[in-house]
Scaffold this active site. Structure first.
Site, mmCIF file in Angstrom:
data_model
loop_
_atom_site.group_PDB
_atom_site.id
_atom_site.type_symbol
_atom_site.label_atom_id
_atom_site.label_comp_id
_atom_site.label_asym_id
_atom_site.label_seq_id
_atom_site.Cartn_x
_atom_site.Cartn_y
_atom_site.Cartn_z
ATOM 1 N N TYR A 149 0.850 -1.194 0.000
ATOM 2 C CA TYR A 149 0.000 0.000 0.000
ATOM 3 C C TYR A 149 0.886 1.245 0.000
ATOM 4 C CZ TYR A 149 -3.939 -3.009 1.238
ATOM 5 O OH TYR A 149 -4.908 -3.981 1.236
ATOM 6 N N SER A 150 0.616 2.155 -0.936
ATOM 7 C CA SER A 150 1.330 3.426 -0.945
ATOM 8 C C SER A 150 0.988 4.201 0.322
ATOM 9 C CB SER A 150 0.934 4.257 -2.167
ATOM 10 O OG SER A 150 1.287 3.597 -3.360
ATOM 11 N N GLU A 205 3.710 4.425 -10.819
ATOM 12 C CA GLU A 205 3.453 3.327 -9.887
ATOM 13 C C GLU A 205 1.989 2.907 -10.035
ATOM 14 O OE1 GLU A 205 5.163 2.700 -5.711
ATOM 15 O OE2 GLU A 205 3.208 3.622 -5.321
ATOM 16 N N CYS A 224 -0.180 7.438 -10.572
ATOM 17 C CA CYS A 224 -0.404 6.413 -9.561
ATOM 18 C C CYS A 224 -1.874 6.011 -9.562
ATOM 19 C CB CYS A 224 0.005 6.909 -8.173
ATOM 20 S SG CYS A 224 0.058 5.597 -6.934
ATOM 21 N N TYR A 242 -0.874 -0.590 -10.099
ATOM 22 C CA TYR A 242 -1.051 -1.893 -9.466
ATOM 23 C C TYR A 242 -2.295 -2.573 -10.006
ATOM 24 C CZ TYR A 242 -3.358 1.736 -6.697
ATOM 25 O OH TYR A 242 -4.086 2.831 -6.307
#
Length: 355
Positions: A132-133, A353, A313, A355
């Site tokens: 988790y960012s 980034e 992101c 995911y």
């Protein structure tokens, strides 16, 4: 759907209170509860908040993998608060974790979380780590270097055949975090990641941040460092431009914080939202972040030519549409997008980034 309850609550030692606002920005005005921070006297009178310990500024390199999956750190949940309104599709929570100052990190890094229980694919073994960012600065939401915040979307699975949710296929870690109570223990690893670190060698640089949903996490950390905290070694004087794509107004994340920066720092902050279920793009379709990028493409390309950093992101599905838009815009300007992208990466201006 979980509803807000109108009561004052304590969050990281700071009082938060609900205020009733009338939203006139949509065709159907509606009232809704929004949580707004009640600043302490010190914070209200000071342009920025004091932070400590300032030794967190001394490290020359970011901390990496201080705690590994085989030996995680046992941290404590401070609070879990719902971030979105009642009309948001899905639930997003702000989770504050007390690491006691033992798992320091830099803005843009991630924590790993190991949910409790057994890995169904490996009986007797713990669950795999979920990354988790981190959504706070190195000083955390309480400004004392002891906490970290995560922005977590509750992952649920809707079975189309049964016509209802299937709890057995729900996200194990996101549901653990969203259901956690103050005092609960959580196993964390990390911190990890260098790609999204905020470059601070030039405090007057331009930073273009593009987020979808919970991809807002690292950018919240950047912006708190730039505009909220009094950091002696980092006095931001550049331009921060945030693009946030979500479904609707009730899905906006940390909107009160960003709106305050916009009021307080109009020369240094720009904030654009793409609400796919409420706004239309120039072709009459749904408004996504790539449409906003296209709307401002001339400015964005000029800023990139001048050395601006650009960050992305969110879900990996965001990138094809964004890349396609940038490629089309570049070609319209007579520029090869492949060559431009290669140059941006070479200059370390391109940060992704997903995911």
């Amino acid at each position: 759907m979980e509803k807000f309850s109108p009561h004052t609550l304590s969050f990281c030692g700071t009082l938060w209170a609900p205020i009733l606002t009338l939203d006139l920005s949509t065709k159907n005005a509606r009232s809704k509860y929004r949580y707004t921070i009640c600043m302490s006297v010190q914070q209200a009178n000071a342009p920025k908040v004091s932070v400590s310990p300032l030794q967190l500024e001394d490290a020359k390199e970011p901390p990496l993998n201080t705690f590994k999956p085989k030996e995680p750190y046992t941290a404590t949940i401070v609070s879990v608060e719902r971030l979105v309104g009642p009309k948001a599709p899905g639930e997003v929570c702000h989770v504050v974790i007390d690491h006691g100052g033992n798992v320091p990190y830099w803005e843009g890094q991630s924590y790993g979380v190991i949910p409790p229980g057994e890995n169904p694919k490996k009986p007797g073994s713990p669950h795999n780590v979920r990354l988790y960012s981190i959504a706070s600065t190195r000083y955390g939401d309480s400004f004392d270097g002891r906490t970290a915040s995560l922005c977590v979307r509750r992952a649920l699975y809707y079975d189309p055949e049964k016509g209802k949710e299937d709890p057995s296929k729900s996200g194990v870690c996101s549901n653990f975090l969203c259901n956690a109570k103050p005092g609960d223990k959580v196993q964390i690893t990390g911190p990890s990641g260098k790609i999204m670190l905020l470059p601070e060698d030039d405090p007057n640089a331009t930073h273009i941040m593009i987020a979808t949903g919970t991809g807002i996490a690292p950018f919240r950390g950047y912006l708190r460092r730039m505009f909220m905290e009094s950091v002696p070694k980092y006095k931001f004087g550049g331009l921060a431009w945030l693009f946030l794509g979500v479904a609707n107004s009730d899905s906006l994340l940390y909107d009160d914080e960003f709106s305050k920066y916009l009021r307080d720092h109009p020369d240094n902050f720009r904030y654009d939202t793409a609400l796919s279920r409420e706004q239309k793009n120039k072709n009459g379709g749904k408004m996504y972040v790539q449409d906003k990028i296209e709307d401002y493409s001339d400015e964005i390309f000029k800023l990139l030519d001048g050395g601006a950093h650009i960050y992305f992101c969110g879900l990996k599905g965001m990138m094809p549409g964004i890349q396609g838009t940038l490629k089309r815009v570049a070609e319209e300007r007579g520029v090869s997008w492949e060559e431009k992208l290669s140059q941006l990466k070479k200059n370390k201006q391109w940060h992704v980034e997903v995911y």
